[in-house]
Design a protein around this motif. Structure first.
Motif, PDB file in Angstrom:
ATOM      1  N   ALA A 190       0.807  -1.220   0.000  1.00 21.94           N
ATOM      2  CA  ALA A 190       0.000   0.000   0.000  1.00 21.94           C
ATOM      3  C   ALA A 190       0.840   1.270   0.000  1.00 21.94           C
ATOM      4  N   HIS A 191       2.091   1.182   0.436  1.00 22.23           N
ATOM      5  CA  HIS A 191       2.923   2.391   0.531  1.00 22.23           C
ATOM      6  C   HIS A 191       3.725   2.659  -0.740  1.00 22.23           C
ATOM      7  N   LEU A 192       3.623   1.776  -1.730  1.00 17.12           N
ATOM      8  CA  LEU A 192       4.395   1.938  -2.956  1.00 17.12           C
ATOM      9  C   LEU A 192       3.528   2.470  -4.088  1.00 17.12           C
ATOM     10  N   THR A 193       4.161   3.188  -4.996  1.00 23.23           N
ATOM     11  CA  THR A 193       3.475   3.617  -6.216  1.00 23.23           C
ATOM     12  C   THR A 193       3.286   2.400  -7.118  1.00 23.23           C
ATOM     13  N   TRP A 194       2.483   2.583  -8.162  1.00 26.37           N
ATOM     14  CA  TRP A 194       2.261   1.477  -9.090  1.00 26.37           C
ATOM     15  C   TRP A 194       3.584   0.995  -9.691  1.00 26.37           C
ATOM     16  N   GLU A 195       4.410   1.925 -10.125  1.00 27.71           N
ATOM     17  CA  GLU A 195       5.641   1.537 -10.802  1.00 27.71           C
ATOM     18  C   GLU A 195       6.662   0.947  -9.833  1.00 27.71           C
ATOM     19  N   GLU A 196       6.692   1.432  -8.600  1.00 21.77           N
ATOM     20  CA  GLU A 196       7.583   0.835  -7.602  1.00 21.77           C
ATOM     21  C   GLU A 196       7.162  -0.599  -7.300  1.00 21.77           C
ATOM     22  N   LEU A 411       4.985   2.486 -17.456  1.00 21.34           N
ATOM     23  CA  LEU A 411       3.625   2.825 -17.061  1.00 21.34           C
ATOM     24  C   LEU A 411       2.661   2.310 -18.118  1.00 21.34           C
ATOM     25  N   SER A 412       1.756   1.451 -17.721  1.00 22.50           N
ATOM     26  CA  SER A 412       0.773   0.904 -18.658  1.00 22.50           C
ATOM     27  C   SER A 412      -0.477   1.769 -18.658  1.00 22.50           C
ATOM     28  N   LEU A 413      -1.383   1.545 -17.700  1.00 29.21           N
ATOM     29  CA  LEU A 413      -2.575   2.392 -17.587  1.00 29.21           C
ATOM     30  C   LEU A 413      -2.360   3.593 -16.672  1.00 29.21           C
ATOM     31  N   ALA A 414      -1.418   3.507 -15.765  1.00 31.12           N
ATOM     32  CA  ALA A 414      -1.164   4.641 -14.870  1.00 31.12           C
ATOM     33  C   ALA A 414      -0.798   5.866 -15.708  1.00 31.12           C
ATOM     34  N   PRO A 415      -1.500   6.980 -15.544  1.00 30.94           N
ATOM     35  CA  PRO A 415      -1.270   8.136 -16.407  1.00 30.94           C
ATOM     36  C   PRO A 415       0.005   8.915 -16.104  1.00 30.94           C
ATOM     37  N   ALA A 416       0.578   8.688 -14.916  1.00 31.78           N
ATOM     38  CA  ALA A 416       1.775   9.427 -14.533  1.00 31.78           C
ATOM     39  C   ALA A 416       2.492   8.666 -13.427  1.00 31.78           C
ATOM     40  N   PRO A 417       3.792   8.910 -13.231  1.00 32.51           N
ATOM     41  CA  PRO A 417       4.496   8.298 -12.104  1.00 32.51           C
ATOM     42  C   PRO A 417       3.976   8.847 -10.778  1.00 32.51           C
ATOM     43  N   GLY A 418       4.200   8.110  -9.709  1.00 37.85           N
ATOM     44  CA  GLY A 418       3.902   8.592  -8.368  1.00 37.85           C
ATOM     45  C   GLY A 418       2.508   8.298  -7.867  1.00 37.85           C
ATOM     46  N   LEU A 419       1.698   7.581  -8.652  1.00 38.00           N
ATOM     47  CA  LEU A 419       0.326   7.283  -8.255  1.00 38.00           C
ATOM     48  C   LEU A 419       0.230   5.892  -7.628  1.00 38.00           C
ATOM     49  N   GLY A 420      -0.877   5.655  -6.936  1.00 39.13           N
ATOM     50  CA  GLY A 420      -1.142   4.327  -6.405  1.00 39.13           C
ATOM     51  C   GLY A 420      -0.851   4.142  -4.940  1.00 39.13           C
ATOM     52  N   VAL A 421      -0.320   5.148  -4.255  1.00 38.58           N
ATOM     53  CA  VAL A 421      -0.034   5.022  -2.821  1.00 38.58           C
ATOM     54  C   VAL A 421      -1.339   5.156  -2.044  1.00 38.58           C
ATOM     55  N   PRO A 424      -0.043   6.576   2.784  1.00 41.25           N
ATOM     56  CA  PRO A 424       1.050   7.562   2.810  1.00 41.25           C
ATOM     57  C   PRO A 424       1.767   7.634   4.145  1.00 41.25           C
ATOM     58  N   VAL A 425       1.077   7.285   5.214  1.00 41.20           N
ATOM     59  CA  VAL A 425       1.718   7.306   6.534  1.00 41.20           C
ATOM     60  C   VAL A 425       2.838   6.274   6.590  1.00 41.20           C
ATOM     61  N   ARG A 426       2.535   5.072   6.120  1.00 41.07           N
ATOM     62  CA  ARG A 426       3.556   4.030   6.117  1.00 41.07           C
ATOM     63  C   ARG A 426       4.699   4.401   5.180  1.00 41.07           C
ATOM     64  N   ARG A 427       4.381   5.049   4.094  1.00 41.72           N
ATOM     65  CA  ARG A 427       5.423   5.459   3.143  1.00 41.72           C
ATOM     66  C   ARG A 427       6.437   6.374   3.822  1.00 41.72           C
ATOM     67  N   GLU A 428       5.982   7.198   4.719  1.00 43.61           N
ATOM     68  CA  GLU A 428       6.874   8.094   5.434  1.00 43.61           C
ATOM     69  C   GLU A 428       7.716   7.361   6.472  1.00 43.61           C
ATOM     70  N   LEU A 429       7.212   6.216   6.937  1.00 39.34           N
ATOM     71  CA  LEU A 429       7.893   5.478   7.985  1.00 39.34           C
ATOM     72  C   LEU A 429       9.021   4.588   7.467  1.00 39.34           C
ATOM     73  N   VAL A 430       8.838   4.047   6.250  1.00 39.22           N
ATOM     74  CA  VAL A 430       9.828   3.080   5.759  1.00 39.22           C
ATOM     75  C   VAL A 430      10.893   3.782   4.936  1.00 39.22           C
TER      76      VAL A 430
END
Length: 434
Positions: A190-196, A411-421, A424-430
Motif C-alpha cells: 500500500a505504501h508503494l506507487t504502481w511503478e515501484e 507505465l501501462s494504464l497509470a497516467p503518470a508516475p507517483g500514483l497508487g499510494v 502515505p503514513v507508512r510510506r513516510e515510515l519506511v
C-alpha cells in the motif's frame, strides 16, 4: 483507452468495474511470429525493431485465472531475449505449451505479449478463483505453476509445468491488461506507487531465492558475497539483501556511475571490472588471471575470499566465479546474459569442495517473504527510470545496451508516475530507495 480501463484509472469501485464490459481487444507491447528471422546475420539485434505496440485480441479467461488491468510493469532481461529471438524464439515455447489443453491453446498465437512484472487491479476473476475479487490491487509473480503437479507442492519451481510468465506464456505484463493465474498474485504494497510495486517481483524474488532461501546459497551473517552486475536489476536487490542480512557486499560494475549507485545501495566494496582486466561480453582467455586480480582486491578490502558468488552474467564471468569463490563456497547462478555455454577449470571446483547452485525465479512463499521485507522497509524498490507503454521498445533497448541502473519501469494504464499510494503514513515510515 476502453471504458473499463478508464474506470480503473478513475478509481471506480468494485461494483462499477464488475458491470463494465470487457473489451474485445487491448493495447499491448508484443512480438510477431513473422519477425522471427528478421535478425538473421545482423550483429546488433536492436529490440526496438521487433517490439511492436498495438491491439491484440482479449482471450477467454480460464476458471483459475484473473484479468488484471495493468497499471505498471517493468523490463527484465527475459524481455530482451524474447525480442532478440534468442536463444530460441519464444514462439516455440508458446507452441509447446499450447499442446497441453484447450486453455493452454490460447497462448499459441502469431503474436506474443511480453513482460514478467506487473502491478494493477483485478477486473475479472475466473469461476474457480476464491481469494481474489474484482477491485483488488495486486502484484503479479512471474512464476506460472501447474497446481496439479505434485512437485509444485514441495516447491513451485520444481514442477514440470512451471513456466516464466510473459516469456514462456502469452498475455504478459507490458500491456493494458494481463492474464495471470490466481496462484501468481499477492496484495500490492500500500505504501508503494504502481511503478515501484511492479519493479520488484521478478528480480527481488530471484535474488531472495538465490541468497536467502534454504533452496539457494543460505547466506548468513558475515558472509562475503561477490555480486556481479551490482548496479543492475538483480544486483540492486542482492546488495540490499546481503547488507540487511549482515553480510559483506562486494559489487562488480562497469562504470563509475554504476559504482556510485552500488555504494548508495549499500555495497561495502565496489570494483570496476576494467580494473581486473574484464571487458566486453567474452570470457577471458585464462579466468584464473582475472580471478587472481579480483581475489586480491577482495582480500585487501575484506580480509577473506568470498563465501558466495552471485552469478547471472554467464559465459564472461562464470570461470572467474568458480576460481575466486573460497574453498567450500558456493556459486549461485540464475542466468547467462553473456552466453549459456560456460567454461571453467573443474579442478578448482572438485578439489576445493566448491558448489554450483542453479536457481530460477522464486516460489510464491518466497515472493511473500520479499513482500514482507518491502512492507517493513527492509527492502526498497530498485526502480530508477520509468517509460510510458508507448516507449516500451526504448526501455527494453536501455536494458539491452546495459546502460541502465537498477530496474526500468513502464507505465501501462497509470497516467503518470507517483500514483497508487494508499498508505502515505507508512510510506513516510519506511526507508525510501537510494
Amino acid at each position: 483507452m476502453d471504458a473499463l480501463a478508464q474506470a480503473v484509472v478513475a478509481g471506480a469501485d468494485r461494483t462499477e468495474l464488475a458491470h463494465l464490459p470487457t473489451p474485445g481487444h487491448y493495447t499491448a507491447a508484443h512480438l510477431r511470429a513473422e519477425d522471427v528471422d528478421s535478425f538473421a546475420g545482423v550483429a546488433d539485434k536492436d529490440v526496438r525493431k521487433s517490439i511492436h505496440l498495438g491491439d491484440v485480441p482479449m482471450p477467454e479467461l480460464a476458471p483459475n485465472e484473473v484479468l488484471v488491468a495493468v497499471m505498471a510493469s517493468g523490463i527484465n532481461y527475459n524481455t530482451v531475449w524474447s525480442a532478440m529471438f534468442e536463444p530460441v524464439p519464444t514462439f516455440s515455447f508458446l507452441r509447446h505449451f499450447g499442446r497441453q489443453d484447450r486453455w493452454a491453446a490460447r497462448h499459441d498465437q502469431p503474436f506474443h505479449v511480453i513482460g514478467s512484472d506487473a502491478s494493477g487491479v483485478v477486473v475479472r476473476a475466473g469461476s474457480g478463483v476464491r481469494r481474489w475479487q474484482v477491485g483488488d490491487q495486486v502484484v503479479v509473480s512471474p512464476v506460472y505453476v501447474d497446481e496439479e503437479d505434485p512437485a509444485t507442492h514441495a516447491d513451485g519451481m520444481l514442477g514440470n509445468g512451471m513456466l516464466a510468465w510473459g516469456f514462456e506464456t502469452n498475455y504478459g505484463a507490458l500491456a493494458h491488461y494481463a492474464v495471470a493465474r490466481a496462484s501468481q498474485l499477492l496484495p500490492k504494497p500500500a505504501h508503494l506507487t504502481w511503478e515501484e510495486a511492479a519493479s520488484n517481483p521478478l528480480c527481488a524474488g530471484t535474488a531472495y531465492r538465490m541468497l536467502v532461501s534454504d533452496r539457494g546459497a543460505r547466506m548468513t551473517q558475515g558472509d562475503v558475497v561477490l555480486i556481479w552486475g551490482a548496479a543492475g536489476g538483480l544486483g540492486a536487490y542482492a546488495v540490499q539483501l546481503v547488507r540487511n542480512g549482515g553480510g559483506i557486499a562486494v559489487g562488480v560494475v562497469s562504470s563509475e556511475r554504476k559504482a556510485e549507485y552500488a555504494r548508495r545501495l549499500g555495497c561495502h566494496v565496489v570494483i570496476n571490472r576494467e580494473e581486473i582486466g574484464l571487458t566486453g561480453s567474452e570470457a577471458p582467455a585464462d579466468p584464473s588471471v582475472v580471478g587472481k586480480r579480483l581475489g586480491k582486491r577482495i582480500r585487501a578490502a575484506t580480509g577473506e575470499d568470498p563465501h558466495i558468488v552471485f552469478e547471472h552474467v554467464g559465459r564472461a564471468t562464470f570461470g572467474v566465479s568458480v576460481f575466486v569463490v573460497r574453498r567450500g563456497g558456493a556459486v549461485v547462478t540464475c542466468g547467462s546474459s553473456t552466453g549459456y555455454r560456460h567454461e571453467f577449470d573443474n579442478r578448482y571446483l572438485w578439489m576445493r569442495l566448491k558448489r554450483v547452485i542453479g536457481s530460477h525465479g522464486s516460489n510464491l512463499h518466497e515472493q511473500a517473504a520479499v513482500h514482507r521485507l518491502l512492507d517493513l522497509g527492509h527492502l526498497a524498490p530498485a526502480l530508477t527510470e520509468t517509460y510510458p507503454l508507448t516507449d516500451t521498445a526504448e526501455a527494453a533497448r536501455l536494458v539491452q545496451s546495459n546502460t541502465h541502473l537498477g530496474k526500468v519501469g513502464v507505465l501501462s494504464l497509470a497516467p503518470a508516475p507517483g500514483l497508487g499510494v494508499t498508505d502515505p503514513v507508512r510510506r513516510e515510515l519506511v526507508a525510501r530507495p537510494a
